[in-house]
Design a protein around this motif. Sequence first.
Motif, PDB file in Angstrom:
ATOM      1  N   ASP A  23      14.127  -3.362  -1.830  1.00  0.00           N
ATOM      2  CA  ASP A  23      12.752  -3.847  -1.868  1.00  0.00           C
ATOM      3  C   ASP A  23      12.278  -4.081  -0.433  1.00  0.00           C
ATOM      4  OD1 ASP A  23      10.385  -5.367  -2.169  1.00  0.00           O
ATOM      5  OD2 ASP A  23      11.121  -6.241  -4.029  1.00  0.00           O
ATOM      6  N   PRO A  24      11.152  -3.480  -0.038  1.00  0.00           N
ATOM      7  CA  PRO A  24      10.667  -3.613   1.336  1.00  0.00           C
ATOM      8  C   PRO A  24       9.987  -4.949   1.654  1.00  0.00           C
ATOM      9  CG  PRO A  24       9.233  -2.162   0.104  1.00  0.00           C
ATOM     10  CD  PRO A  24      10.366  -2.520  -0.807  1.00  0.00           C
ATOM     11  N   CYS A  25       9.940  -5.860   0.703  1.00  0.00           N
ATOM     12  CA  CYS A  25       9.297  -7.151   0.933  1.00  0.00           C
ATOM     13  C   CYS A  25       9.956  -7.882   2.100  1.00  0.00           C
ATOM     14  CB  CYS A  25       9.380  -8.007  -0.333  1.00  0.00           C
ATOM     15  SG  CYS A  25       8.589  -9.618  -0.128  1.00  0.00           S
ATOM     16  N   VAL A  26       9.131  -8.433   2.991  1.00  0.00           N
ATOM     17  CA  VAL A  26       9.627  -9.199   4.139  1.00  0.00           C
ATOM     18  C   VAL A  26       9.124 -10.648   4.089  1.00  0.00           C
ATOM     19  CG1 VAL A  26       9.948  -7.194   5.646  1.00  0.00           C
ATOM     20  CG2 VAL A  26       7.733  -8.360   5.600  1.00  0.00           C
ATOM     21  N   CYS A  48       4.710  -5.908   3.932  1.00  0.00           N
ATOM     22  CA  CYS A  48       5.497  -4.736   3.519  1.00  0.00           C
ATOM     23  C   CYS A  48       4.690  -3.446   3.474  1.00  0.00           C
ATOM     24  CB  CYS A  48       6.149  -4.992   2.167  1.00  0.00           C
ATOM     25  SG  CYS A  48       4.983  -5.121   0.780  1.00  0.00           S
ATOM     26  N   LYS A  49       3.391  -3.530   3.627  1.00  0.00           N
ATOM     27  CA  LYS A  49       2.498  -2.365   3.649  1.00  0.00           C
ATOM     28  C   LYS A  49       2.392  -1.642   2.311  1.00  0.00           C
ATOM     29  CE  LYS A  49       1.985  -3.041   8.058  1.00  0.00           C
ATOM     30  NZ  LYS A  49       1.816  -4.460   8.204  1.00  0.00           N
ATOM     31  N   ARG A  50       2.707  -2.333   1.202  1.00  0.00           N
ATOM     32  CA  ARG A  50       2.548  -1.733  -0.120  1.00  0.00           C
ATOM     33  C   ARG A  50       1.208  -2.139  -0.716  1.00  0.00           C
ATOM     34  NH1 ARG A  50       7.686  -3.654  -3.379  1.00  0.00           N
ATOM     35  NH2 ARG A  50       7.274  -5.510  -2.146  1.00  0.00           N
TER      36      ARG A  50
END
Length: 64
Positions: A9-12, A27-29
């Motif tokens: 998961d790209p979540c930061v 995350c740019k989603r």
Amino acid sequence: MANVKPISDPCVNICRMDHDGKFCQGCKRTPLEIGSWARMTEQQKADVAALIQQRVAPLSVPNP
């Protein structure tokens, strides 16, 4: 069967939408990508990861 590495998961944990409400600033989603992540196949996650790289690329171009 191929050994496929799971896409993480790209979540930061910087969960704020941009001014236009199109992308998370962390995350740019898109909101749809964020909400659908847990139900996506690994291929769909890889596709989103590639889109994220395209979204980040213009932001990382150095100024002359």
